[in-house]
Design a protein around this motif. Structure first.
Motif, PDB file in Angstrom:
ATOM      1  N   TYR A 241       0.829  -1.213   0.000  1.00 44.10           N
ATOM      2  CA  TYR A 241       0.000   0.000   0.000  1.00 44.10           C
ATOM      3  C   TYR A 241       0.863   1.263   0.000  1.00 44.10           C
ATOM      4  N   GLU A 318      -9.690  -0.323   4.583  1.00 45.07           N
ATOM      5  CA  GLU A 318      -9.829  -1.388   3.595  1.00 45.07           C
ATOM      6  C   GLU A 318     -11.281  -1.682   3.244  1.00 45.07           C
ATOM      7  N   LYS A 320     -13.805   0.305   3.293  1.00 46.89           N
ATOM      8  CA  LYS A 320     -14.363   1.426   2.529  1.00 46.89           C
ATOM      9  C   LYS A 320     -13.824   1.440   1.108  1.00 46.89           C
ATOM     10  N   TRP A 321     -12.538   1.171   0.953  1.00 42.45           N
ATOM     11  CA  TRP A 321     -11.908   1.232  -0.363  1.00 42.45           C
ATOM     12  C   TRP A 321     -12.016  -0.091  -1.121  1.00 42.45           C
ATOM     13  N   VAL A 484      -4.323   8.440   6.040  1.00 43.02           N
ATOM     14  CA  VAL A 484      -4.691   8.664   4.639  1.00 43.02           C
ATOM     15  C   VAL A 484      -4.537  10.141   4.278  1.00 43.02           C
ATOM     16  N   GLU A 489      -5.106   8.307  -1.435  1.00 43.46           N
ATOM     17  CA  GLU A 489      -6.433   7.904  -1.893  1.00 43.46           C
ATOM     18  C   GLU A 489      -6.512   7.876  -3.425  1.00 43.46           C
ATOM     19  N   ARG A 493      -6.856   3.905  -3.825  1.00 45.11           N
ATOM     20  CA  ARG A 493      -8.265   3.531  -3.736  1.00 45.11           C
ATOM     21  C   ARG A 493      -8.816   2.929  -5.027  1.00 45.11           C
ATOM     22  N   LYS A 497     -10.579  -0.674  -5.186  1.00 44.78           N
ATOM     23  CA  LYS A 497     -12.013  -0.709  -5.458  1.00 44.78           C
ATOM     24  C   LYS A 497     -12.380  -1.739  -6.508  1.00 44.78           C
TER      25      LYS A 497
END
Length: 513
Positions: A241, A318, A320-321, A484, A489, A493, A497
Motif C-alpha cells: 500500500y 480497507e 471502505k476502499w 490517509v 487515496e 483507492r 475498489k
C-alpha cells in the motif's frame, strides 16, 4: 511522576490523571477506556526515556524490558502514543515530548543508505544496530525487512498528521524511505505481476539469498530473501500500500499475490482445494480463489491467524476502499475464528494469532483450516493438525481431530472489534474475569484455556495492536484519518475498489473442506 504513574490516583476525590470517556455511552466503553489505560502502562514500561525506543517485550510485572527492538515495535509505539493522547490517557505536551524524542533517535539510527530503510534490530537503550544477540551472543546478520519498515513508515504518516509541530521531522524520515527497493518487477513464480520480496541484506548472509542490483535503481547490490511476499491476506500488504501511495511501485502489485494457491492437484499441498474464478484487472489475470468453512467462503491467509488478516485494517480503510473484497472478507474471517473457538473446538474462547507461548517462548497460533500452509498455525498447544480431503487429489489424514488446550491471544479479539463488537467484548471479559489473564499492563499476551496456563508478559507489537483497535473503536477511526491523505487515496483507492474477492457468507450450515 508520569501521567501513567498517576492514572487512577485520587486525591481529595479528584482524579489526577486518567482516560477521557471517549466513545460516548455505548456498552463496553468504560471497559475499553480502562483496558487502553492499562495497555498504555505496559508500553510506557517498555520504553527507554532517553531514546524513546520501546523494547520488544516486558515481563508481566512491568519490571524487566527486553534488550532489542525493531521498526515495527517503534512504529507501534508511535501510533500508541498518539492514541493515548487522543483518549486522554496522557496530555498533549507529554505526547509531543515522547514523539519528538523518538523521532530524534530515529534520525540518528544507522540505516541502509541506498534505500533509506531501517535495519531490523536495534538496542532500545542506545539505538545501536545489533550485530550480536544480547542474550546469547549469537551473530545477527543485519537485515532490512519489507513489512517491518512498512509499519514504521505507516506510523510516521500518522505522526505528521496527528502532531503538526513534528511534521517536518516525520516527513524527512518518511520521504527518505524508498519501498521500490523491495519490489521485484518480475514477481514470484506463477504470478502475473510484480511483488515484494521479504527484504534484503546489504552483505551476503550465510543462508539462502538472491544477489541482485537493488530494485530501486540505486546501483547498489542487495542480497534479497529467496522468498517473495506472495499472498494477499498478509500483514505484509502494508508495504505494498505504501509503495503504491508513494508512486514507488505500480498499482498492479495488488495482482501480484495469491488469494489462494491455484486450483488443481499440482497445488494439492495447500490446506484446501480452492474454488473461484479468474478475473482481469488492468490487463492482469488473477485467480480469485476462496476456501470454505461452515458454509462461508473466504480468502485465507498463509497461516490462518487474525493479525495476518486484520492488522493492516487498523490503519488502512480497507472495507471502505475495497467494497467487493475486504468489506466481505474481514467479517467472515472473524466469524471463522469465532466459530472455530466456540463451536468446532469447544474452547469457549476465540482469537488465534502468533503470540507468546504460555508454555515458553513464542509460537504461531491460528485456525489451521483457514490458512494456506498445509502444516499451518494450529489453535492448540498440542499443535493438532487438520488435514482434509482434496477431492480428486488426496485423502485427508485427520479431517475431524480432537483439539486440546486451545491458546487464545487477546490482541486477536481486539482486532475483531469493528466486525463483532459484542462478541469481542464478551470474549475479552471472559479472558479477563474467568481465565484471569490480566495484569498491571492489561491483558497478558496469551492464555491456554483448558489448563489456564498464562503467558505473563507483554509484547510491544501486540499491545500496540490493542491500542490501535481501541483507539479506532472509541474515536471513529481517527488513526485511519491520520494515515490517509489525498495522494494516497488517488493512487491506491481505485486499485483496491476494482478487486472482487469470492468471499461470501453462504448458507452457514456446512463444515470446513
Amino acid at each position: 511522576m508520569s501521567a501513567v504513574a498517576t492514572a487512577g490516583l485520587v486525591v481529595a476525590g479528584l482524579s489526577l490523571a486518567g482516560p477521557a470517556t471517549a466513545g460516548g455511552g455505548r456498552p463496553g466503553t468504560e471497559d475499553l477506556n480502562r483496558w487502553a489505560t492499562d495497555t498504555w502502562r505496559s508500553l510506557d514500561a517498555m520504553t527507554d526515556e532517553q531514546t524513546g525506543l520501546p523494547a520488544d517485550n516486558v515481563t508481566g510485572d512491568l519490571e524487566t524490558p527486553g534488550d532489542y527492538t525493531s521498526p515495527t515495535n517503534i512504529g507501534g509505539y508511535l501510533w500508541s502514543t498518539v492514541t493515548a493522547r487522543d483518549l486522554g490517557i496522557i496530555t498533549d505536551d507529554e505526547a509531543r515530548s515522547r514523539l519528538s524524542t523518538t523521532l530524534d533517535t530515529l534520525a540518528g539510527l544507522e540505516r541502509n543508505d541506498a534505500s533509506g530503510m531501517f535495519y531490523n534490530w536495534y538496542s532500545p537503550t542506545t539505538g545501536e544496530k545489533l550485530t550480536t544477540w544480547p542474550d546469547s551472543g549469537d551473530t545477527v546478520h543485519p537485515f532490512l525487512s519489507t513489512v517491518d519498515n512498512g509499519w514504521l513508515a505507516a506510523a510516521l504518516r500518522i505522526v505528521r498528521e496527528a502532531e503538526p509541530e513534528l511534521a517536518t521531522e516525520a516527513d524527512a524520515l518518511y520521504d527518505s524511505m524508498d519501498f521500490g527497493a523491495f519490489f521485484d518487477p518480475a514477481g514470484a513464480a506463477g504470478l502475473p505481476a510484480g511483488t515484494n520480496r521479504g527484504g534484503f541484506w546489504d552483505a551476503a548472509p550465510p543462508d539462502c539469498s538472491v544477489e541482485a542490483p537493488m530494485y530501486n535503481g540505486s546501483g547498489e547490490t542487495a542480497y534479497y530473501t529467496c522468498h517473495h511476499y506472495d499472498t494477499t491476506v498478509s500483514e505484509s500488504r502494508i508495504a505494498t500500500y505504501l509503495g503504491i501511495a508513494n508512486g514507488q511501485i505500480p498499482a498492479t502489485a495488488l495482482s501480484g499475490t495469491h488469494r489462494t494457491m491455484p486450483p488443481g492437484c499440482d497445488w494439492a499441498w495447500q490446506e484446501q482445494l480452492p474454488h473461484g474464478d479468474y478475473r482481469t484487472y488492468d490487463g492482469v489475470e488473477v485467480w480469485e480463489g476462496v476456501y470454505d468453512y461452515d458454509g462461508m467462503s473466504f480468502v485465507p491467509s498463509w497461516g490462518g491467524s487474525m493479525f495476518e488478516s486484520l492488522m493492516p485494517d487498523l490503519l488502512v480503510p480497507e472495507t471502505k476502499w475495497g467494497p467487493k473484497s475486504w468489506k466481505l472478507n474481514h467479517p467472515i474471517t472473524v466469524a471463522v475464528q469465532k466459530q472455530h473457538g466456540l463451536d468446532e473446538t469447544g474452547y469457549g474462547y476465540w482469537g488465534f494469532s502468533p503470540a507468546s507461548d504460555p508454555f515458553g517462548g513464542y509460537a504461531e497460533y491460528g485456525v489451521d483450516i483457514a490458512g494456506m500452509r498445509s502444516d499451518g498455525y494450529t489453535s492448540d498447544a498440542e499443535k493438532t493438525d487438520v488435514d482434509v480431503d482434496r477431492p480428486g487429489c488426496t485423502t485427508g489424514t485427520n479431517p475431524s481431530p480432537e483439539f486440546g488446550d486451545g491458546v487464545v491471544t487477546p490482541h486477536a479479539a481486539f482486532l475483531a472489534l469493528p466486525y463483532d463488537r459484542k462478541g469481542a467484548l464478551k470474549n475479552l471479559h471472559g479472558i479477563e474475569d474467568e481465565l484471569d489473564a490480566y495484569g498491571p499492563g492489561g491483558f497478558y499476551d496469551a492464555v491456554a484455556v483448558k489448563s489456564g496456563t498464562i503467558a505473563e508478559r507483554y509484547l510491544s507489537l501486540d499491545q500496540s495492536m490493542i491500542m490501535a483497535a481501541i483507539g479506532n473503536e472509541l474515536t471513529k477511526d481517527t488513526l485511519k484519518d491520520y494515515f490517509v491523505d489525498r495522494e494516497m487515496e488517488q493512487r491506491l483507492r481505485p486499485a483496491m475498489k476494482q478487486q472482487v474477492f469470492g468471499s461470501s457468507w453462504g448458507s452457514g450450515n456446512g463444515h470446513h473442506g
